[in-house]
Design a protein around this motif. Structure first.
Motif, PDB file in Angstrom:
ATOM      1  N   TRP A 155       0.833  -1.200   0.000  1.00  0.00           N
ATOM      2  CA  TRP A 155       0.000   0.000   0.000  1.00  0.00           C
ATOM      3  C   TRP A 155       0.872   1.256   0.000  1.00  0.00           C
ATOM      4  O   TRP A 155       0.607   2.203  -0.761  1.00  0.00           O
ATOM      5  N   GLU A 156       1.882   1.275   0.814  1.00  0.00           N
ATOM      6  CA  GLU A 156       2.777   2.439   0.877  1.00  0.00           C
ATOM      7  C   GLU A 156       3.483   2.654  -0.461  1.00  0.00           C
ATOM      8  O   GLU A 156       3.604   3.787  -0.939  1.00  0.00           O
ATOM      9  N   TYR A 157       3.950   1.567  -1.063  1.00  0.00           N
ATOM     10  CA  TYR A 157       4.624   1.671  -2.369  1.00  0.00           C
ATOM     11  C   TYR A 157       3.653   2.201  -3.425  1.00  0.00           C
ATOM     12  O   TYR A 157       3.990   3.102  -4.207  1.00  0.00           O
ATOM     13  N   ASP A 158       2.458   1.663  -3.449  1.00  0.00           N
ATOM     14  CA  ASP A 158       1.473   2.058  -4.455  1.00  0.00           C
ATOM     15  C   ASP A 158       1.106   3.525  -4.312  1.00  0.00           C
ATOM     16  O   ASP A 158       0.937   4.236  -5.323  1.00  0.00           O
ATOM     17  N   GLN A 159       0.960   3.997  -3.086  1.00  0.00           N
ATOM     18  CA  GLN A 159       0.633   5.406  -2.859  1.00  0.00           C
ATOM     19  C   GLN A 159       1.770   6.309  -3.329  1.00  0.00           C
ATOM     20  O   GLN A 159       1.555   7.373  -3.900  1.00  0.00           O
ATOM     21  N   ARG A 160       2.998   5.860  -3.100  1.00  0.00           N
ATOM     22  CA  ARG A 160       4.170   6.661  -3.471  1.00  0.00           C
ATOM     23  C   ARG A 160       4.312   6.781  -4.986  1.00  0.00           C
ATOM     24  O   ARG A 160       4.706   7.832  -5.494  1.00  0.00           O
ATOM     25  N   TYR A 161       3.980   5.724  -5.706  1.00  0.00           N
ATOM     26  CA  TYR A 161       4.227   5.711  -7.148  1.00  0.00           C
ATOM     27  C   TYR A 161       2.961   5.815  -8.003  1.00  0.00           C
ATOM     28  O   TYR A 161       2.984   5.549  -9.201  1.00  0.00           O
ATOM     29  N   GLU A 212      -8.268   4.037 -26.627  1.00  0.00           N
ATOM     30  CA  GLU A 212      -7.612   3.702 -25.373  1.00  0.00           C
ATOM     31  C   GLU A 212      -7.361   2.201 -25.370  1.00  0.00           C
ATOM     32  O   GLU A 212      -8.172   1.425 -25.892  1.00  0.00           O
ATOM     33  N   THR A 213      -6.248   1.786 -24.773  1.00  0.00           N
ATOM     34  CA  THR A 213      -5.907   0.370 -24.752  1.00  0.00           C
ATOM     35  C   THR A 213      -5.250   0.001 -23.428  1.00  0.00           C
ATOM     36  O   THR A 213      -4.406   0.748 -22.922  1.00  0.00           O
ATOM     37  N   VAL A 214      -5.657  -1.121 -22.859  1.00  0.00           N
ATOM     38  CA  VAL A 214      -5.176  -1.573 -21.550  1.00  0.00           C
ATOM     39  C   VAL A 214      -4.469  -2.908 -21.697  1.00  0.00           C
ATOM     40  O   VAL A 214      -4.966  -3.825 -22.369  1.00  0.00           O
ATOM     41  N   ALA A 215      -3.295  -3.008 -21.083  1.00  0.00           N
ATOM     42  CA  ALA A 215      -2.543  -4.266 -21.057  1.00  0.00           C
ATOM     43  C   ALA A 215      -2.715  -4.925 -19.697  1.00  0.00           C
ATOM     44  O   ALA A 215      -2.523  -4.276 -18.663  1.00  0.00           O
ATOM     45  N   VAL A 216      -3.067  -6.193 -19.698  1.00  0.00           N
ATOM     46  CA  VAL A 216      -3.131  -6.971 -18.465  1.00  0.00           C
ATOM     47  C   VAL A 216      -1.802  -7.716 -18.329  1.00  0.00           C
ATOM     48  O   VAL A 216      -1.447  -8.524 -19.186  1.00  0.00           O
ATOM     49  N   LEU A 217      -1.075  -7.411 -17.266  1.00  0.00           N
ATOM     50  CA  LEU A 217       0.290  -7.911 -17.104  1.00  0.00           C
ATOM     51  C   LEU A 217       0.343  -9.156 -16.215  1.00  0.00           C
ATOM     52  O   LEU A 217      -0.532  -9.373 -15.369  1.00  0.00           O
ATOM     53  N   ALA A 218       1.403  -9.931 -16.390  1.00  0.00           N
ATOM     54  CA  ALA A 218       1.591 -11.173 -15.637  1.00  0.00           C
ATOM     55  C   ALA A 218       2.586 -10.980 -14.499  1.00  0.00           C
ATOM     56  O   ALA A 218       3.184 -11.941 -14.020  1.00  0.00           O
ATOM     57  N   HIS A 219       2.756  -9.750 -14.046  1.00  0.00           N
ATOM     58  CA  HIS A 219       3.729  -9.431 -12.995  1.00  0.00           C
ATOM     59  C   HIS A 219       3.316  -8.128 -12.326  1.00  0.00           C
ATOM     60  O   HIS A 219       2.306  -7.523 -12.690  1.00  0.00           O
ATOM     61  N   GLY A 220       4.090  -7.687 -11.338  1.00  0.00           N
ATOM     62  CA  GLY A 220       3.785  -6.448 -10.646  1.00  0.00           C
ATOM     63  C   GLY A 220       4.099  -5.222 -11.488  1.00  0.00           C
ATOM     64  O   GLY A 220       4.767  -5.307 -12.523  1.00  0.00           O
ATOM     65  N   PHE A 279       1.094  -8.216  -6.814  1.00  0.00           N
ATOM     66  CA  PHE A 279       1.859  -7.257  -6.027  1.00  0.00           C
ATOM     67  C   PHE A 279       3.159  -6.931  -6.761  1.00  0.00           C
ATOM     68  O   PHE A 279       3.599  -7.672  -7.639  1.00  0.00           O
ATOM     69  N   THR A 280       3.765  -5.829  -6.381  1.00  0.00           N
ATOM     70  CA  THR A 280       5.114  -5.551  -6.856  1.00  0.00           C
ATOM     71  C   THR A 280       6.044  -6.658  -6.371  1.00  0.00           C
ATOM     72  O   THR A 280       5.712  -7.411  -5.451  1.00  0.00           O
ATOM     73  N   GLN A 281       7.202  -6.770  -7.017  1.00  0.00           N
ATOM     74  CA  GLN A 281       8.179  -7.824  -6.727  1.00  0.00           C
ATOM     75  C   GLN A 281       7.665  -9.216  -7.126  1.00  0.00           C
ATOM     76  O   GLN A 281       8.160 -10.233  -6.639  1.00  0.00           O
ATOM     77  N   THR A 282       6.670  -9.244  -8.003  1.00  0.00           N
ATOM     78  CA  THR A 282       6.187 -10.510  -8.554  1.00  0.00           C
ATOM     79  C   THR A 282       6.748 -10.671  -9.956  1.00  0.00           C
ATOM     80  O   THR A 282       6.526  -9.810 -10.818  1.00  0.00           O
ATOM     81  N   ASN A 283       7.460 -11.730 -10.206  1.00  0.00           N
ATOM     82  CA  ASN A 283       8.088 -11.946 -11.502  1.00  0.00           C
ATOM     83  C   ASN A 283       7.100 -12.472 -12.542  1.00  0.00           C
ATOM     84  O   ASN A 283       6.044 -13.011 -12.208  1.00  0.00           O
TER      85      ASN A 283
END
Length: 374
Positions: free
Chosen positions: A72-78, A172-180, A207-211
């Motif tokens: 949550w803190e990371y997401d708010q910061r970035y 508009e176009t949205v990419a669904v990613l397989a990582h953070g 979450f972030t840090q997910t490969n």
């Protein structure tokens, strides 16, 4: 959305050793992550069929809560938007699916609940034929249906060509990613991804840090399928991720279409087989697709606008109503809060205006709470 509820929801998603469907059912029955966690000592009494493994996992949420708070803190910061299932920004089509993620992480500007949402998928080895199909389809679709959100997976081949053609044609176009969202795979698509942040967005359940692990690519296909009205397969070998998205789309009762290819072309085999087995409807053009989806009304409105007669279709509008009309004409399917900013009209007054305009047949409300210019 309440910060504590959001963190609780993220913490629940860290409990990944039991079936997601079971957790989702519990979430839907109790209505929130807060209700689950605050009543975790009494869940068996409230819902007798609750999984024993789930109950055991809920006893100690210490590590999960720490990870959620850090995220949550990371997401708010970035500037990463954390969208839980109870949030109005959550894709409402996806919400219907029994294996929908409890939380999504999003960076971008596109409304994920637009009136028209499609995905374009296929092989990572897109041929010149496939590229031409995508180019012609998106160009023709834009001419007839200007308000469509195009979703794909940012992978090599069909995915990236779909994103780039959407951008090129003003979609508009949205990419669904397989990582953070703390990095991008593949890095070669970074420039396109950056452009999408202001003309679409990047979406993930991770979450972030997910490969970008293999299983994550398979799992993200359910989001691509679930948040869309229709799936369009451009090119595919006999086996491939695009076919998985098609299968999931059918399971979610979405429309599935495929472009045919020559019988001896390796990357048309999957499309041809799917059409042969009635797993997808054959299309040769955007016109075929529009007709199959029943979207002719969009094409009719575009034609009227091109002839400069769109205003004559509606009754006389007041100055404030005209401001709303022009704002929706510039960007359709906006929620009230965004319209208030774009028109500089207070929300209370704007709500009344929108009701009057709906009675006149100028606008209509959408399932996600936005307003669509007729």
């Amino acid at each position: 959305m309440n910060e504590q509820e959001t963190i609780y929801t993220m913490a629940l998603t860290r409990m990944n050793y039991f079936n997601l469907a079971g957790l989702l059912q519990l979430y839907r029955e109790l209505g929130s992550a807060t209700a689950i966690i605050e009543n975790r000592e009494h869940l068996k009494e409230m819902i007798p069929e609750v999984s024993p493994r789930l109950l055991s996992g809920l006893k100690d949420l210490g590590d999960a809560m720490k990870r959620a708070e850090t995220e949550w803190e990371y997401d708010q910061r970035y500037g990463i938007q954390v969208i839980t299932m109870n949030d109005s920004r959550y894709p409402q089509r996806l919400k219907e699916c029994e294996d929908a993620p409890l939380v999504l992480f999003y960076m971008g500007t596109a409304d994920l609940n637009q009136q028209r949402v499609i995905n374009i998928v296929g092989t990572r080895h897109c041929t010149a034929y496939g590229q031409d199909v995508i180019r012609r389809f998106v160009q023709e679709l834009k001419q007839r249906c200007p308000q469509v959100l195009i979703v794909s997976g940012m992978a090599y081949g069909v995915d990236i060509h779909a994103h780039r053609e959407a951008l090129q044609n003003g979609y508009e176009t949205v990419a669904v990613l397989a990582h953070g969202l703390d990095y991008l795979y593949p890095q070669q698509h970074k420039a396109t991804a950056k452009e999408m942040l202001t003309q679409g967005g990047l979406l993930t359940e991770h979450f972030t840090q997910t490969n970008a692990e293999k299983m994550n690519f398979v799992r993200r296909n359910r989001i691509v399928a679930g948040m869309s009205d229709a799936c369009i397969l451009v090119e595919s070998a006999a086996r491939g991720g695009g076919l998985i998205t098609c299968r999931l789309s059918r399971e979610y009762n979405r429309d599935v279409f495929a472009f045919p290819g020559r019988t001896n072309d390796r990357y048309s085999e999957g499309c041809n087989n799917l059409i042969r087995d009635n797993g997808a409807a054959l299309i040769n053009s955007a016109e075929d697709f529009i007709h199959a989806m029943g979207w002719e009304e969009d094409a009719a409105l575009v034609k009227a606008q091109q002839q400069g007669i769109e205003r004559s279709l509606f009754p006389e509008l007041s100055p404030d109503e005209t401001a709303v009309f022009e704002a929706l004409k510039k960007q359709n399917d906006q929620p009230v809060n965004r319209l208030a900013v774009n028109t500089n009209i207070p929300v209370g007054r704007l709500t009344s205006l929108l009701f009057e305009m709906e009675m006149k047949g100028v606008v209509r409300t959408l399932a996600g709470g936005g307003y669509h210019l007729m």
